[in-house]
Structure formats: C-alpha cells, structure tokens
Design a protein around this motif. Structure first.
Motif, PDB file in Angstrom:
ATOM      1  N   UNK A 188      11.614   2.727   1.521  1.00 36.33           N
ATOM      2  CA  UNK A 188      12.772   3.191   2.293  1.00 36.33           C
ATOM      3  C   UNK A 188      14.056   2.443   1.954  1.00 36.33           C
ATOM      4  N   UNK A 189      15.169   3.137   2.107  1.00 39.54           N
ATOM      5  CA  UNK A 189      16.476   2.538   1.820  1.00 39.54           C
ATOM      6  C   UNK A 189      16.815   1.416   2.797  1.00 39.54           C
ATOM      7  N   UNK A 190      16.295   1.499   4.027  1.00 35.55           N
ATOM      8  CA  UNK A 190      16.653   0.520   5.053  1.00 35.55           C
ATOM      9  C   UNK A 190      16.283  -0.904   4.657  1.00 35.55           C
ATOM     10  N   UNK A 191      15.156  -1.064   3.951  1.00 40.02           N
ATOM     11  CA  UNK A 191      14.738  -2.411   3.550  1.00 40.02           C
ATOM     12  C   UNK A 191      14.703  -2.568   2.035  1.00 40.02           C
ATOM     13  N   UNK A 192      15.419  -1.706   1.320  1.00 40.53           N
ATOM     14  CA  UNK A 192      15.363  -1.701  -0.141  1.00 40.53           C
ATOM     15  C   UNK A 192      15.842  -3.006  -0.781  1.00 40.53           C
ATOM     16  N   UNK A 193      16.950  -3.613  -0.348  1.00 40.08           N
ATOM     17  CA  UNK A 193      17.371  -4.862  -0.991  1.00 40.08           C
ATOM     18  C   UNK A 193      16.310  -5.954  -0.910  1.00 40.08           C
ATOM     19  N   UNK A 194      15.725  -6.139   0.286  1.00 36.65           N
ATOM     20  CA  UNK A 194      14.711  -7.175   0.444  1.00 36.65           C
ATOM     21  C   UNK A 194      13.438  -6.843  -0.336  1.00 36.65           C
ATOM     22  N   UNK A 195      13.021  -5.580  -0.297  1.00 37.30           N
ATOM     23  CA  UNK A 195      11.804  -5.183  -0.999  1.00 37.30           C
ATOM     24  C   UNK A 195      11.967  -5.322  -2.508  1.00 37.30           C
ATOM     25  N   UNK A 196      13.106  -4.899  -3.027  1.00 38.50           N
ATOM     26  CA  UNK A 196      13.355  -5.018  -4.463  1.00 38.50           C
ATOM     27  C   UNK A 196      13.310  -6.476  -4.899  1.00 38.50           C
ATOM     28  N   UNK A 197      13.970  -7.341  -4.153  1.00 37.22           N
ATOM     29  CA  UNK A 197      13.990  -8.766  -4.496  1.00 37.22           C
ATOM     30  C   UNK A 197      12.580  -9.359  -4.467  1.00 37.22           C
ATOM     31  N   UNK A 198      11.771  -8.969  -3.485  1.00 37.13           N
ATOM     32  CA  UNK A 198      10.399  -9.485  -3.397  1.00 37.13           C
ATOM     33  C   UNK A 198       9.559  -9.046  -4.585  1.00 37.13           C
ATOM     34  N   UNK A 258       4.806  -3.111  -1.320  1.00 33.15           N
ATOM     35  CA  UNK A 258       5.331  -1.753  -1.132  1.00 33.15           C
ATOM     36  C   UNK A 258       4.752  -1.118   0.125  1.00 33.15           C
ATOM     37  N   UNK A 259       3.455  -1.262   0.336  1.00 37.03           N
ATOM     38  CA  UNK A 259       2.820  -0.673   1.516  1.00 37.03           C
ATOM     39  C   UNK A 259       3.382  -1.301   2.787  1.00 37.03           C
ATOM     40  N   UNK A 260       3.560  -2.619   2.793  1.00 33.63           N
ATOM     41  CA  UNK A 260       4.130  -3.293   3.959  1.00 33.63           C
ATOM     42  C   UNK A 260       5.541  -2.801   4.259  1.00 33.63           C
ATOM     43  N   UNK A 261       6.263  -2.402   3.211  1.00 34.64           N
ATOM     44  CA  UNK A 261       7.631  -1.904   3.392  1.00 34.64           C
ATOM     45  C   UNK A 261       7.675  -0.439   3.810  1.00 34.64           C
ATOM     46  N   UNK A 262       6.514   0.206   3.909  1.00 32.33           N
ATOM     47  CA  UNK A 262       6.477   1.615   4.271  1.00 32.33           C
ATOM     48  C   UNK A 262       6.680   2.549   3.104  1.00 32.33           C
ATOM     49  N   UNK A 274      -6.179   0.909  -5.142  1.00 35.81           N
ATOM     50  CA  UNK A 274      -7.254   0.855  -4.164  1.00 35.81           C
ATOM     51  C   UNK A 274      -7.212   2.073  -3.251  1.00 35.81           C
ATOM     52  N   UNK A 275      -8.345   2.450  -2.662  1.00 37.59           N
ATOM     53  CA  UNK A 275      -8.332   3.558  -1.698  1.00 37.59           C
ATOM     54  C   UNK A 275      -7.370   3.309  -0.543  1.00 37.59           C
ATOM     55  N   UNK A 276      -7.273   2.057  -0.094  1.00 33.09           N
ATOM     56  CA  UNK A 276      -6.398   1.734   1.032  1.00 33.09           C
ATOM     57  C   UNK A 276      -4.925   1.937   0.672  1.00 33.09           C
ATOM     58  N   UNK A 277      -4.532   1.508  -0.534  1.00 33.74           N
ATOM     59  CA  UNK A 277      -3.152   1.701  -0.959  1.00 33.74           C
ATOM     60  C   UNK A 277      -2.834   3.181  -1.133  1.00 33.74           C
TER      61      UNK A 277
END
Length: 311
Positions: A188-198, A258-262, A274-277
């Motif tokens: 999602x765009x809402x958390x994109x800066x933090x997710x990209x950096x991670x 990525x999954x944690x970020x939605x 994985x099946x879960x991902x």
C-alpha cells in the motif's frame, strides 16, 4: 484491455467469457495462470499511439524521500513512470536513483519502427558471479552520476525505454551459472516509504546486491482478475544472483516484510513461495480453485493452494 476470450475446458466445452458473459469464469481466467482451461482466442482493446517511440523525462533523485515527492506529480503528467534505485546506497543517500517518465512521441518521430539487430552479447556464463557488491557499487555510482541533476528530456526508441535488457543478448549469464532470483512485490501507498526502505536494507544486511532494482507506482484501477498481481500501491522488483540457501532465506524475509505491510508477492515464475505467503497475497484463491479446470494444475498451485486446501 482484455474484452473477451474463448475458453476450452477439459470436458470439451467451449465457453465465451467476458465481463458480461460467464463473468466469474472470466475473472478467474484473467491472471489465473492457465488453470481454468485452454484459451483459444482473445479480443483486446489497445491504445492508439502516434508513434511507438517515446519522449523521456529523466530526473535524478538523491534519496527515497525525493522519489516519493516526485512520483505523484510524474504519474499525473505522464503515461509511463518507472525508476531505478541504488539498493546499495546507505545513510542520507538511501534509495537514490533515477526516475524515467515518458509519453509516446508524435508521429513525426524519425526513428524506424523496426529495431536493429542486437549488437552486444554475453557468450557464456562466467564461473563466478560478476555482479557482486564490489562491482555493483562502482556500476551504481557511475549509473547515478552520469545523469545530470535536474530534469532532462530526450526522444528514445521504444526498445530502449520498454525493453532495455533486450539490447544485450544473454544478459542473464552475467549472474553466473546458478542464474538469478527475482523478488517482486506490491504494497500500500500509505506505508510505502517505510516498506521500501526495509526491503532495501534487509537485502543489504543479508549480503545481497540487487542488479536491477525497479520501483514504480501502480494505478488506482481495480484489477479484473481474481489472482491479478497489480493493485493500488507501489511495486519493488529486486534481482539477485542465486547463492542457494542464503538467497532463499532472504526471499522469505522479504516476503514477511511485504505481508506485514499488507502487500502481495508476485507469483510469476515463483519456485519457493510458502502457502501462507500466497494465502496472504491472494485471498481470492479459493474462488479460483472452485472454478479451476479439474485437468489443470501446476507445481506452484500444488505447493500453495492445494496444500492450503489439504491443511
């Protein structure tokens, strides 16, 4: 852009599918990885363009903050927007790179429509990976510095903008004999800066250098398919030389972020998700499973969806 298609099911039935006719099966087939039957024909709606070539706007950005400031305006003003990111840069330079915004050139563009033959070629795979952290730091520095600060505009061939790697025959051999692994995600765009950096930092911390790091914003148009990967948000693609188990551990770590970020991980060409991902990335998979042709399956589907169903 897919208006309708004809589907041949294993029982011998031919079905015309569109948003108006057999709509649920149509949605399952779009992005359905070939699991609903054999597609016999497709009707497409394409965009008319004055020229296949493009007018390109090149903008150098110093870090991720600058990129996220630039990208919204670029998306509003231009048809195509994509960026290369220096995954190895750290500190205040984290996420620096080059953004390319483009529109189709006018009909007076002088380039020939048929591209010339390939000129460069990698004839064999070297015994070791030539695209390692040392060589890539130097290459990334050159690639970043050769772009002037500010914005430059030029007209380029469509092959240069849309298919740059096709200019080098056998480019994948540069990754060494084990080849490469690609990780593409959307979040999602809402958390994109933090997710990209991670994502960038995790790859560095785990000792991997991404050769082609691409960052782009997807549009807000809802996807037509049950298992369509594009969705509103940002997509990051990372290409790594395959180092075996250490690379698998990295890819799993990127999946978790990525999954944690939605977000979701692309299933295209996957061999280890994985099946879960998969379940977190594509919650509509059960609807596709209900419409899957009983004679159609794949290693990916057995490893993910059918394992979830059995569990």
């Amino acid at each position: 852009h897919v208006r309708r298609l004809t589907l041949l099911r294993s029982a011998g039935e031919r079905m015309v599918c569109s948003p108006e006719e057999n709509a649920e099966l149509f949605a399952a087939t779009i992005g359905g990885m070939g699991l609903t039957g054999l597609i016999l024909d497709v009707e497409l709606r394409l965009m008319k363009v004055p020229s296949p070539h493009v007018q390109r706007h090149t903008i150098r950005f110093e870090n991720l903050d600058q990129y996220f400031t630039l990208v919204d305006r670029a998306g509003e003003e231009h048809e195509y927007v994509a960026a290369w990111v220096d995954q190895l840069a750290t500190g205040r330079r984290t996420g620096r790179g080059v953004l390319w915004a483009a529109d189709h050139a006018d009909g007076a563009c002088e380039f020939p429509d048929i591209p010339k033959r390939l000129k460069l070629s990698v004839p064999f795979s070297p015994p070791v990976n030539l695209l390692n952290s040392v060589t890539l730091r130097a290459w990334n520095e050159y690639r970043f510095r050769k772009q002037s600060p500010g914005e430059t505009v030029s007209t380029v061939k469509w092959t240069t903008y849309f298919h740059p790697l096709d200019g080098i025959n056998g480019w994948n051999r540069l990754y060494g004999r084990r080849g490469l692994c690609q990780h593409q995600s959307v979040y999602p765009a809402a958390n994109a800066p933090e997710t990209t950096a991670r994502l960038l930092e995790t790859a560095r911390r785990m000792g991997h250098a991404s050769v082609q790091t691409r960052l782009q914003r997807f549009g807000d148009v809802a996807a037509s398919g049950l298992l369509s990967f594009p969705r509103p948000g940002f997509s990051l693609t990372l290409d790594f030389a395959d180092h075996g188990e250490t690379t698998i551990k990295l890819l799993d770590a990127l999946d978790r972020i990525v999954v944690e970020a939605g977000g979701a991980i692309s299933p295209c060409g996957d061999f280890r998700m994985s099946p879960e991902a998969f379940d977190a990335s594509f919650p509509s998979w059960r609807r596709l499973e209900a419409l899957r042709d009983p004679a159609m399956a794949s290693n990916f589907w057995r490893r993910t969806a059918l394992a979830l169903r059995a569990g």
